[in-house]
Motif scaffolding. Sequence first.
Motif, short mmCIF file in Angstrom:
data_model
loop_
_atom_site.label_atom_id
_atom_site.label_comp_id
_atom_site.label_asym_id
_atom_site.label_seq_id
_atom_site.Cartn_x
_atom_site.Cartn_y
_atom_site.Cartn_z
N UNK A 14 0.71 -1.22 -0.03
CA UNK A 14 -0.15 0.24 -0.22
C UNK A 14 0.89 1.44 0.10
N UNK A 15 1.97 1.21 1.06
CA UNK A 15 3.28 2.44 0.72
C UNK A 15 3.36 2.62 -0.81
N UNK A 16 3.87 1.24 -1.59
CA UNK A 16 4.48 1.64 -2.61
C UNK A 16 3.47 2.52 -3.82
N UNK A 17 2.18 1.98 -3.36
CA UNK A 17 1.26 2.81 -4.36
C UNK A 17 0.81 4.33 -3.97
N UNK A 18 0.60 4.46 -2.38
CA UNK A 18 0.30 6.13 -2.47
C UNK A 18 2.47 6.63 -2.97
N UNK A 19 3.26 6.23 -3.04
CA UNK A 19 4.16 7.12 -3.64
C UNK A 19 4.22 7.17 -4.48
N UNK A 20 3.06 6.73 -5.26
CA UNK A 20 3.98 6.41 -7.00
C UNK A 20 2.18 7.53 -7.29
N UNK A 21 1.13 7.28 -6.19
CA UNK A 21 0.52 8.45 -6.72
C UNK A 21 0.21 9.33 -6.39
N UNK A 22 1.21 9.69 -5.11
CA UNK A 22 1.47 11.19 -4.95
C UNK A 22 2.71 11.65 -5.94
N UNK A 23 3.61 10.81 -7.11
CA UNK A 23 4.30 11.06 -7.33
C UNK A 23 3.79 11.73 -9.15
N UNK A 24 2.56 11.11 -9.31
CA UNK A 24 1.77 11.12 -10.76
C UNK A 24 1.05 12.20 -10.35
N UNK A 25 0.42 12.68 -9.11
CA UNK A 25 0.03 14.24 -9.25
C UNK A 25 1.06 15.50 -8.83
N UNK A 26 2.21 14.71 -8.46
CA UNK A 26 3.15 16.19 -8.84
C UNK A 26 3.57 16.40 -9.78
N UNK A 27 3.81 15.61 -10.98
CA UNK A 27 3.83 15.81 -12.22
C UNK A 27 3.21 15.89 -12.69
N UNK A 28 1.61 16.17 -12.94
CA UNK A 28 0.58 16.62 -13.29
C UNK A 28 0.71 17.97 -13.28
N UNK A 29 0.20 18.67 -11.42
CA UNK A 29 0.76 20.31 -11.06
C UNK A 29 2.01 20.35 -11.78
N UNK A 30 2.40 19.98 -11.79
CA UNK A 30 4.34 20.55 -12.43
C UNK A 30 3.66 20.88 -14.17
N UNK A 31 3.29 19.47 -14.99
CA UNK A 31 2.59 20.75 -16.51
C UNK A 31 1.38 21.51 -16.23
N UNK A 32 0.91 20.85 -15.63
CA UNK A 32 -0.36 22.13 -15.49
C UNK A 32 0.10 23.65 -15.53
N UNK A 33 1.61 24.02 -14.44
CA UNK A 33 1.91 24.76 -14.50
C UNK A 33 2.64 25.43 -15.50
N UNK A 34 4.15 24.61 -16.29
CA UNK A 34 4.01 24.98 -17.42
C UNK A 34 3.11 25.55 -18.42
N UNK A 35 1.97 24.56 -18.45
CA UNK A 35 1.30 24.83 -19.75
C UNK A 35 0.30 26.77 -19.19
N UNK A 36 0.63 26.22 -17.93
CA UNK A 36 -0.05 27.83 -17.91
C UNK A 36 0.27 28.84 -18.00
N UNK A 37 2.00 29.14 -17.77
CA UNK A 37 2.85 30.27 -17.93
C UNK A 37 2.89 30.08 -19.38
N UNK A 38 2.71 28.91 -20.44
CA UNK A 38 3.56 29.37 -21.43
C UNK A 38 1.87 29.35 -21.91
N UNK A 39 0.87 29.83 -21.55
CA UNK A 39 -0.51 30.13 -22.26
C UNK A 39 -0.28 31.86 -21.79
N UNK A 40 0.30 32.44 -21.24
CA UNK A 40 0.05 33.46 -20.07
C UNK A 40 1.21 34.29 -21.19
#
Length: 721
Positions: free
Chosen positions: A448-474
């Motif tokens: 379960x801990x491994x699944x939680x760590x992987x899920x947190x890493x995925x969420x962080x990567x998605x947040x970083x992608x959203x921030x990059x796309x937002x900065x490019x649009x601005x």
Amino acid sequence: MSATMFLTPTMLSKPSNIPKTLNPSPQQTHPKSISTNKNQDFNPNPSNSATKTAPWMNTPLVLEPNQVIDFSKPKTRKKSPDNNKEEKTLTQKVSGGRGKHAMKKILYSIDNLEQESQELEDTQKHMEFDLSLGKLGDNKFGDNNNDGKNKKWFGRKLPWEREERMVFRRMKREKTVTAADMSLDDGLLERLRGEARKMRSWVKVKKAGVNEGVVEQIRVIWNSNELAMVKFDVPLCRNMDRAREIVEIKTGGLVVWSKKDTLVIYRGCDYRNNKHVTGTLYQTVGGHDDKEGTLPVQGSLFEREGDRLLDGLGPRFIDWWMPKPLPVDADLLPEVVPGYKPPSRLYPLSGRSKLTDTELTHLRKQAYHLPTHFVLGRNRNLQGLAAAILKLWGKCHIAKIAVKWGIPNTSNEQMASELKLLTGGVLLLRNKFYIILYRGKDFLPPDVAEVVINREAEIKSFQLQEETIRANRVEMFDYLDQPSSDVSTSTIGTLKEFQTIQSEHEGFKAGISEAEMRLEAEKLKLEKEIRIQEHKYLILKMKINKASKELAKLAWEPVEPNADREIITSEERESLRKMGLKMDSTLVLGRRGVFDGVIEGLHQHWKHREIVKVVTMQRVFSRILYTAQCLEAESGGVLVSIEKMKLGYAIIIYRGKNYKRPSKFSRNLLTKREALQKSLEMQRIGSLKFFANMRQQAIYELKCKLDALKYADMAENKLIS
């Protein structure tokens, strides 16, 4: 003793009191009215004599008519008619024990009872009331003729109508069939057991169990004798079946005789003087195999489930003194595990991770019935055990660890603290026998801990992608259409805002070094601690002032010693001192000190003896001297000496040659209750002053540290400048 009265011939010279008949008429009941005949011949054995006259007596023994016993007609009990006879109850004691006569009486009473019940049924046919043999109730039918005859049977159950009770007898323990019973002949086994009963020397097995030293001693005995006796100490003496299995596994012999904590081991017919290499000491039962088939299931369900739980955790502990399953030997696990990390934990969204008292009690009750998982004998380097516990927590939420017996320098406190640090679990119980750890509410299994760590890493990567796309649009919109000077694009919550803040504070960070920041933080910490200590010291001073006011209310002034007091010589003083030391009766002075009851006790002692010995448990000699002077002044006696005893001090006081008990005692003394209250207040003031002194010392040390830091800062600034 028969009451007989011997009369002399002179007393019987006038036989006027001898009655003519034994049963006088009602008119002749008085002795004076009985007719007499002076000319009647003398009869040596009259009818009214109690007993026959002895041969050496010349006169009869005369008694009153109502005291005469008639032996001519022996008393016989008149048989009452059958219709008036009341039968005995079946529960009444029957004479004759269990013989034929007693059985006949019981059968006779049962027959009579059946006849009575039949008669009652015939007479009560008109009533709506069924009276059967087994139901004898209250007398509701109003028949007063048979009340005396049948009253005692109403409301009772007959012996054969009682409810049968379920009695569970204690089951005898089945005798375990040992290997010696199955492999040895009966004749040989009887001979060996007969020799075993005569043995008087044995090998002592201590708390450490059947170790190599014990096995070597058994083999030495087997060189000269085919039997060896072993006597067990705790804990193996509590489970002799397990002790027998351990001895047979480690020595290769057969246990032929056992009694209490003693076993006698037979070396075997084909014994060779070498170390036998036993096979696998503990094997689990194999599963499905197409070639060999399924092996028969061994052990109880509890043992099989315990084995399944402990499989793969490590080697088993063979010298286990409790029933199976055998726990894992934690001392054989690796001391250091490369790359070991404490488990990751995630607190629940609702509720708290801390256990309540009810939950703690419930978990302890659950742990009582669980098998022991590990056996531990060392205090440190427990990473291998911690890794095994984490693996166990994936199957069971409680880990139960036993402490080995007979191993020196074991500390269950150190074991528990290190395991708690390595695993992060909750300590449910710790004593010299067991350590019980709970995995906690926030524990995550490795998967379960491994699944939680992987899920947190995925969420962080998605947040970083959203921030990059937002900065490019601005940026794209900024370049396409330039906004007017009045309107500006908001940068709140973007990466650009973070970079701007960093650039603005870059000079501030460069101006102050990390050492200076640590120094300032240390100063602030010391100043805060000084304020806390000063506040606590102020509270203690307020409490001391309050206690001093209460003590002032209970103050009393001792009476000044009399200037014209009696003087004793040195010889008298020495004599009185020796007498006082030999005295057994003493007056013990407690924590209340000198009060009115003590003075009354002194005068009560002086009522019977000249001196009194007062025993006090005070330690400071100045306080003891003050107490002696108070006793001397208040009582009016003479202080002889103060002697050191094995426990406390003895104050010997002489009453004086012209002693006279006073009619009234001094009224300025405290009562028993006031003296106790004064003692408590003095004790409170002493403890408060002690803690106030500790606070003052702590404040002084903190101020010294703060001054040293300031001096070091000033010196460093001078060097820089």
